[in-house]
Design a protein around this motif. Structure first.
Motif, mmCIF file in Angstrom:
data_model
loop_
_atom_site.group_PDB
_atom_site.id
_atom_site.type_symbol
_atom_site.label_atom_id
_atom_site.label_comp_id
_atom_site.label_asym_id
_atom_site.label_seq_id
_atom_site.Cartn_x
_atom_site.Cartn_y
_atom_site.Cartn_z
ATOM 1 N N PRO A 65 0.648 -1.356 0.140
ATOM 2 C CA PRO A 65 -0.002 0.085 -0.017
ATOM 3 C C PRO A 65 0.863 1.300 -0.152
ATOM 4 O O PRO A 65 1.935 1.167 0.373
ATOM 5 N N SER A 66 0.180 2.175 -0.352
ATOM 6 C CA SER A 66 0.878 3.615 -0.482
ATOM 7 C C SER A 66 0.287 4.485 0.904
ATOM 8 O O SER A 66 -0.472 4.032 1.401
ATOM 9 N N ARG A 67 0.582 5.807 0.995
ATOM 10 C CA ARG A 67 0.501 6.523 1.866
ATOM 11 C C ARG A 67 -0.819 7.606 1.371
ATOM 12 O O ARG A 67 -0.666 8.344 0.582
ATOM 13 N N PRO A 68 -1.842 7.313 2.178
ATOM 14 C CA PRO A 68 -3.042 8.201 1.767
ATOM 15 C C PRO A 68 -2.843 9.763 1.668
ATOM 16 O O PRO A 68 -3.445 10.161 0.752
ATOM 17 N N ASN A 69 -2.151 10.147 2.336
ATOM 18 C CA ASN A 69 -1.781 11.435 2.502
ATOM 19 C C ASN A 69 -1.088 12.138 1.158
ATOM 20 O O ASN A 69 -1.110 13.336 0.723
ATOM 21 N N PRO B 18 6.893 7.167 -4.808
ATOM 22 C CA PRO B 18 8.240 7.581 -4.008
ATOM 23 C C PRO B 18 8.196 7.346 -2.395
ATOM 24 O O PRO B 18 9.423 6.955 -2.162
ATOM 25 N N SER B 19 7.132 7.738 -1.916
ATOM 26 C CA SER B 19 7.093 7.503 -0.346
ATOM 27 C C SER B 19 6.859 6.018 -0.007
ATOM 28 O O SER B 19 7.096 5.836 1.182
ATOM 29 N N GLY B 20 7.000 5.283 -1.051
ATOM 30 C CA GLY B 20 6.622 3.918 -0.552
ATOM 31 C C GLY B 20 5.276 3.198 -1.184
ATOM 32 O O GLY B 20 4.332 3.910 -1.342
ATOM 33 N N GLY B 21 5.423 2.059 -1.665
ATOM 34 C CA GLY B 21 4.315 1.254 -2.204
ATOM 35 C C GLY B 21 4.141 1.567 -3.678
ATOM 36 O O GLY B 21 4.760 2.029 -4.129
ATOM 37 N N TYR B 22 2.975 0.970 -4.124
ATOM 38 C CA TYR B 22 2.574 0.991 -5.411
ATOM 39 C C TYR B 22 1.059 1.415 -5.688
ATOM 40 O O TYR B 22 0.128 1.110 -4.859
ATOM 41 N N VAL B 23 0.526 1.917 -6.841
ATOM 42 C CA VAL B 23 -0.681 2.094 -7.203
ATOM 43 C C VAL B 23 -0.999 1.657 -8.622
ATOM 44 O O VAL B 23 0.047 1.613 -9.411
ATOM 45 N N SER B 24 -2.055 1.218 -8.941
ATOM 46 C CA SER B 24 -2.287 0.687 -10.120
ATOM 47 C C SER B 24 -2.548 1.802 -11.384
ATOM 48 O O SER B 24 -3.324 2.616 -11.200
ATOM 49 N N ARG B 25 -2.134 1.545 -12.350
ATOM 50 C CA ARG B 25 -2.293 2.539 -13.406
ATOM 51 C C ARG B 25 -3.567 2.360 -14.247
ATOM 52 O O ARG B 25 -4.201 3.453 -14.925
ATOM 53 N N VAL B 26 -4.529 1.406 -13.573
ATOM 54 C CA VAL B 26 -5.909 1.500 -14.379
ATOM 55 C C VAL B 26 -6.585 2.582 -13.625
ATOM 56 O O VAL B 26 -7.563 3.166 -14.254
#
Length: 239
Positions: free
Chosen positions: A41-45, A98-106
């Motif tokens: 997961p990524s940082r929601p902020n 950059p701050s950690g994690g990944y997100v989907s490009r969809v």
């Protein structure tokens, strides 16, 4: 009725209206979340989802950022009899945050949703060595989480290929979507999952056709009713 949680895309979700004929009912649905972002997961902020007008799309983006699908599948295991998983929402790969994690490009985070610094890096595209390595690592972690909650044996991968032609025989290929290229990747990733013990439902490809008048428009992953039935027949055969 078997209670089914979909982790995937419209490929599985759009056939739900046929489910009563197959003894299935919908218990939950998570879309637009790569397996890679699901376990990292990524940082929601770093994100502002308020600009996403669709409530459904906003929920899916927020779930992708937080990587919430594993918790949804394991927090109440007695409420789920079957997990149907498909890979169509893996099609655009992921961004490393950059701050950690990944997100989907969809989900198109580059339209003002991502607020972090520096900017999102070069996409990690499906089918590349980097993506394949990250995805298999994520798969191992995903399956371990399901095993710990004793729901791993309820997982079936719906390996429904994209339609090469519509019901009138016309090609479904567009500049945005190449079904032959995606199907090659789908076969490769499905084989990786199978090596890790995941059950695979592979429908009869001769029955897979795109629907010109589909409610969401023509696309290689928007199918005729018989195509959805072919998928469901394959799922029941696995079960």
């Amino acid at each position: 009725m078997q209670r089914v949680f979909i982790y995937g895309s419209c490929v599985t979700r759009d056939g739900v209206e046929l489910w009563p004929d197959y003894g299935l009912e919908l218990a939950g649905y998570v879309a637009r979340q790569s397996l890679i972002s699901a376990v990292a997961p990524s940082r929601p902020n770093d994100f502002d989802t308020s600009t996403i007008s669709s409530p459904f799309q906003r929920r899916m983006a927020e779930g992708d950022i937080r990587g919430n699908v594993v918790a949804k599948l394991t927090s109440n295991p007695d409420d789920i009899d079957l997990i149907l998983w498909d890979l169509t929402d893996e099609r655009l790969g992921v961004y490393r945050v950059p701050s950690g994690g990944y997100v989907s490009r969809v989900v198109d985070y580059t339209t003002g949703i991502y607020k972090g610094r520096p900017a999102l890096d070069t996409p990690i595209r499906i089918g590349t060595n980097e993506h394949r390595t990250l995805w298999e690592q994520a798969l191992v972690e995903f399956l371990a989480s399901l095993e710990n909650s004793r729901v791993r044996d309820r997982l079936v991968l719906n390996a429904m290929p994209w339609a090469l032609h519509d019901e009138e025989g016309a090609s479904t290929r567009t500049t945005a979507n190449d079904p032959e290229a995606f199907n090659a990747v789908l076969a490769e990733y499905s084989a990786i999952a199978e090596r890790h013990g995941v059950r695979i439902a592979r429908p009869d490809v001769q029955r897979i056709r795109g629907a010109r008048e589909h409610q969401w428009g023509a696309a290689p992953f928007h199918y005729t009713q018989d195509s959805y039935r072919a998928s469901l027949d394959a799922i029941l055969q696995v079960l």
